[in-house]
Design a protein around this motif. Structure first.
Motif, mmCIF file in Angstrom:
data_model
loop_
_atom_site.group_PDB
_atom_site.id
_atom_site.type_symbol
_atom_site.label_atom_id
_atom_site.label_comp_id
_atom_site.label_asym_id
_atom_site.label_seq_id
_atom_site.Cartn_x
_atom_site.Cartn_y
_atom_site.Cartn_z
ATOM 1 N N GLN A 64 2.980 11.415 2.412
ATOM 2 C CA GLN A 64 3.820 9.890 1.888
ATOM 3 C C GLN A 64 4.905 9.489 1.819
ATOM 4 O O GLN A 64 5.673 8.550 2.812
ATOM 5 C CB GLN A 64 3.053 9.817 0.353
ATOM 6 N N LEU A 104 2.200 4.136 13.765
ATOM 7 C CA LEU A 104 2.600 4.996 13.033
ATOM 8 C C LEU A 104 2.254 6.234 13.636
ATOM 9 O O LEU A 104 3.482 7.041 13.826
ATOM 10 C CB LEU A 104 2.766 5.250 11.863
ATOM 11 N N ASN A 134 7.408 7.690 4.426
ATOM 12 C CA ASN A 134 8.004 6.218 4.394
ATOM 13 C C ASN A 134 9.351 6.664 4.477
ATOM 14 O O ASN A 134 10.064 5.559 4.276
ATOM 15 C CB ASN A 134 7.327 5.727 2.545
ATOM 16 N N THR A 192 0.802 -1.355 -0.343
ATOM 17 C CA THR A 192 0.166 -0.049 -0.452
ATOM 18 C C THR A 192 0.765 1.106 0.256
ATOM 19 O O THR A 192 0.427 2.337 -0.526
ATOM 20 C CB THR A 192 -1.327 0.377 1.151
ATOM 21 N N GLY A 193 2.440 1.383 0.849
ATOM 22 C CA GLY A 193 2.678 2.492 0.262
ATOM 23 C C GLY A 193 2.755 3.620 1.775
ATOM 24 O O GLY A 193 3.386 4.264 1.982
ATOM 25 N N VAL A 194 1.990 2.292 3.095
ATOM 26 C CA VAL A 194 2.251 3.033 4.453
ATOM 27 C C VAL A 194 3.394 1.115 5.295
ATOM 28 O O VAL A 194 3.139 0.771 5.194
ATOM 29 C CB VAL A 194 0.612 2.295 5.279
ATOM 30 N N ARG A 195 4.625 2.390 5.578
ATOM 31 C CA ARG A 195 5.173 2.136 6.368
ATOM 32 C C ARG A 195 5.117 0.936 7.566
ATOM 33 O O ARG A 195 3.646 1.735 7.911
ATOM 34 C CB ARG A 195 6.626 2.834 6.819
ATOM 35 N N GLY A 196 5.667 0.048 7.472
ATOM 36 C CA GLY A 196 5.162 -0.689 8.265
ATOM 37 C C GLY A 196 3.750 -1.848 8.352
ATOM 38 O O GLY A 196 3.897 -2.928 9.014
ATOM 39 N N GLN A 197 3.843 -1.464 7.419
ATOM 40 C CA GLN A 197 2.097 -2.306 6.887
ATOM 41 C C GLN A 197 2.533 -3.367 6.104
ATOM 42 O O GLN A 197 3.554 -3.868 5.520
ATOM 43 C CB GLN A 197 1.010 -1.478 5.770
ATOM 44 N N TRP A 221 -2.415 5.158 8.666
ATOM 45 C CA TRP A 221 -1.062 5.154 8.864
ATOM 46 C C TRP A 221 -1.105 4.694 10.871
ATOM 47 O O TRP A 221 -0.445 4.181 11.282
ATOM 48 C CB TRP A 221 -0.533 6.608 8.896
ATOM 49 N N ALA A 240 -3.199 4.950 -1.089
ATOM 50 C CA ALA A 240 -2.123 4.545 -2.040
ATOM 51 C C ALA A 240 -1.998 2.960 -2.069
ATOM 52 O O ALA A 240 -3.024 2.259 -0.918
ATOM 53 C CB ALA A 240 -0.625 4.728 -1.217
ATOM 54 N N MET A 243 -5.679 7.323 3.885
ATOM 55 C CA MET A 243 -4.210 7.118 4.567
ATOM 56 C C MET A 243 -3.880 7.610 5.767
ATOM 57 O O MET A 243 -3.407 6.347 6.431
ATOM 58 C CB MET A 243 -3.405 8.513 3.486
#
Lengths: 297, 447
Positions: B88, B132, B92, A44-49, B127, A263, B123
């Motif tokens: 984004q 996050l 990231n 997805t472009g989400v960090r940590g997912q 997160w 994303a 989004m």
């Protein structure tokens, strides 16, 4: 025998070459490889997912989801864009190159002026044309008003895309011109003299001497403009942001990755892969025909 | 030999530069303070909105004075998709991200509901779900805000994840008081009265209505105004779209499109080429009598022309004056703290200081927001003028609507695309557009 010297000194050129190689691997090849990988995942472009491999699902989404029709429209528009740009840009570029090659007075100035848009870059060019096409008192609008009509230019569904094509050609015609000019200047003048003896002048000289002789620069120009046009994203972004039916396949890559609130890097990577295969196939076919023509000439 | 040494050293130098790029950059950040200790760089990103940016810059100076070992790095980019991308990419970057405080453009809206099966997560939800974003529930400064607003705008899954800075309304029209007085016009309270006002202006050679069509979404503000006053209950209608009880071709939605078309036909020539940035200046210089814009632009207009007398009224979409009485809008800017940030403590202090009554009051007055803290004194005459329209503040369509995934262009993103109608777009009738929208909506139904 020892082009790079003897002993350890031999290694120095490789050391130098390793820098661009490293840069290419880090910033070019590596990301491309990751894109291939991503196109088979639901990242997805989400960090940590977490993300997992989902096979060809992204490609199925591209061709089979409910908005696939819009994507096919974008592909059609890409082809239209490339076709128009390649034909007109090269025709205009060749024409200008021939004129400038005539050694007119001030040809250096013309060269500089026609090449200027290439140097200006996309954002500046986009701004210039937005100012020209400003519907509130811009010069283009004043001209139209003089003829009793008006237009919304880049805000008009009917002509926005054609205007983008126009700006793209304006931006890169100087580039084509320069390559053609280089080709023209490599033709020895005795060929024309010999041709003149045989009665070939004017149009005949162009079709029988000039055109075959610039075949290599023709190939270069065609290929560059095909690839460039199919990849065009920046000028669309600057002028309309993909609104008013101006989305192309290349723009779709951007829109999928960043355009919506959510994303979807997996799908965006798949779109990028399709875009790559699309450009690759078309340019390979073009290259095949262009090279064959070169050999025959 | 000398050459060789030179070239080898150059290569090694370059390699070092490259290697340095790859390593974690947290250590190289921050300059030295006078006593030799490391300065902390607090990174904040934001979108461009001049009046708000100016206030935050002032505030950052105050913050740096109070905490001398902090340097605030405040980055602003255009408010369109550029900002979404910046969020984004900064989130990231690396293991800790490359930002400490990040504002959302609205509050926590758009999360799938039990009636919207298969809708995508926004989004912010992704997160928060990925851990996050910092939980702010126990922070003392949260208590400074209205309980209802904390619940409505800052809470997700019963925890507070953001600090909302205020509400904005955007379903009205700015109007030029002098021009209205000149032609003896009152504030229009019904659709017919608005039509009459437009006609009077046109008969006298004055441009009645300014719209910023080039960016499309500003037209959407007017359309959302019509929706808010024509629909009896927008949320029920949206739920109905998911369950099949209501359709985009229902008379009420056709009416919205019809009236949008009327507004576009009344707008100044060339409005489809006008970008959003130009709109306030057109109004401030008296070139148009009314513009469709959000209340946040009041300060921009005032700055552009300090002598201009202007006000704001809800677009009267209905002929029943009672339905036109209130403005709709959204909770605007919501600050979030990046949980893995090494500067989390300072990020909290920054929010704490901004939430202090005095600073918050200055902020809302500079921003033109309606406060989410109790007993804030608004100095702006403009805000006082629109107070009566805010007594029953409604959420706008775009805050309530939840879209399906992979929908076609006739319902994508903003979901109602009046700009595709003539004179702006290629589609002739509202019925035709409504039909296409409904077809796209149906085609995207989860299987």
């Amino acid at each position: 025998m020892y082009p790079f010297g003897k002993g350890k000194a031999r290694l120095i050129p490789y050391l130098y070459l390793s820098i661009p190689l490293l840069l290419y691997v880090v910033f070019g090849f590596g990301p491309s490889l990751v894109t291939v990988l991503f196109s088979f995942t639901d990242a997805t472009g989400v960090r940590g997912q977490e993300w997992s491999f989902i096979g060809f699902d992204n490609y199925k989404t591209f061709f089979g989801a409910s908005n696939a029709g819009d994507r096919m429209d974008a592909i059609g528009r890409s082809l239209y864009f490339a076709f128009a740009v390649v034909i007109i840009q090269n025709a205009v570029g060749l024409f200008m190159a021939i004129l400038i090659n005539k050694k007119l007075k001030g040809d250096k100035l013309y060269r500089a002026v026609f090449f200027l848009p290439v140097v200006l870059g996309v954002t500046v060019s986009g701004l210039i044309w937005q100012l020209v096409a400003n519907p509130l008192g811009g010069p283009a609008q004043s001209l139209l008003n003089f003829f009793g009509t008006s237009s919304n230019f880049f805000g008009d569904y009917n002509i926005a895309f054609e205007l983008i094509i126009f700006v793209q050609i304006w931006m890169y015609m100087g580039y084509s011109m320069t390559i053609f000019l280089a080709g023209l200047q490599s033709i020895p003048s005795d060929l024309y003299e010999a041709g003149y003896m045989d009665g070939a002048s004017g149009w005949k000289a162009f079709t029988n001497i000039t055109f075959p002789m610039i075949a290599p620069s023709f190939t270069v120009n065609m290929l560059l403009s095909i690839i460039g046009a199919l990849q065009t994203f920046d000028i669309i972004y600057v002028l309309t942001g993909g609104k008013f039916n101006t989305t192309t396949l290349a723009f779709d890559v951007y829109a999928t990755a960043f355009g919506t609130g959510t994303a979807d890097y997996g799908l965006a990577s798949a779109v990028a892969m399709i875009q790559f295969l699309f450009v690759f196939t078309i340019s390979m076919v073009a290259l095949f025909y262009l090279r064959r023509r070169e050999v025959e000439a | 030999m000398k050459k060789k040494i030179l070239s080898i050293s150059l290569v090694t130098a370059l390699l070092f530069v490259l290697a340095a790029c790859g390593s974690s950059s947290t250590e190289s950040e921050g300059s030295q303070t006078a006593d030799g200790s490391k300065k902390v760089t607090l990174k904040i990103i934001h979108w461009q909105q001049e009046n708000i940016n100016n206030y935050i810059k002032e505030f950052n100076k105050k913050f740096e004075e109070k905490y001398p070992d902090v340097k605030v790095e405040y980055t602003t980019v255009p408010a369109d998709a550029t900002y979404d991308q910046l969020m984004q990419t900064r989130m990231n970057a690396g293991n800790n991200g490359d930002v400490d405080i990040i504002p959302l453009k609205s509050s926590f809206v758009g999360a799938p509901q039990e009636w919207s099966k298969g809708a995508a997560d926004p989004m912010w939800k992704q997160w928060i779900d990925a851990g996050l974003i910092s939980d702010l529930s126990d922070q003392s400064f949260i208590k400074n805000y209205n309980e209802a607003d904390i619940k409505n705008a800052m809470t997700y899954n019963d925890k507070v994840y953001g600090v909302n800075m205020g509400k904005v309304a955007f379903t009205g029209l700015f109007y030029n008081k002098d021009l209205f007085a000149k032609y003896n016009l009152d504030i229009p309270e019904t659709w017919d009265e608005l039509q009459n006002a437009i006609k009077v202006f046109k008969d006298n050679g004055v441009e009645a209505l300014g719209l910023a069509g080039k960016d499309v979404w500003p037209i959407g503000l007017a359309v959302q105004g019509l929706q808010a006053s024509i629909h009896d209950d927008q949320l029920a209608y949206i739920k109905g779209l998911w369950t099949g009880e209501s359709k985009l071709t229902d008379p009420v939605q056709i009416e919205v499109l019809q009236k949008s078309q009327v507004l576009m036909n009344s707008a100044m020539p060339g409005f489809m080429g006008v970008d959003y940035g130009t709109l306030p200046s057109l109004f401030a210089t008296g070139k148009v009598a009314m513009i469709a814009d959000g209340t946040w632009d009041a300060t921009t207009i005032q700055t552009a022309n300090p002598d201009l007398k202007f006000g704001y009224f809800p677009i009267p979409g209905s002929n029943d004056a009672a339905k036109n009485q209130n403005l709709a809008g959204k909770y605007d800017m919501t600050w979030m703290v990046v949980d893995k940030s090494p500067n989390k403590d300072y990020a909290m202090k920054w929010l704490e200081m901004l939430s202090e009554k005095e600073n918050y009051t200055d902020f809302v007055n500079a921003a033109g927001f309606l406060p989410t803290q109790p007993d804030v004194e608004m100095t702006s005459e403009f805000i006082k003028g629109i107070q009566p329209y805010l007594e029953d503040f409604k959420l706008s369509w775009d805050q309530l609507f939840i879209n399906r995934q992979n929908v076609g262009q006739y319902i994508a993103e903003a979901s109602v695309h009046a700009e595709m109608l003539k004179p702006a777009g290629p589609i002739a009738t509202p019925e035709e557009l409504a039909g296409k929208s409904q077809a796209d909506w149906d085609a995207a139904a989860p299987k």
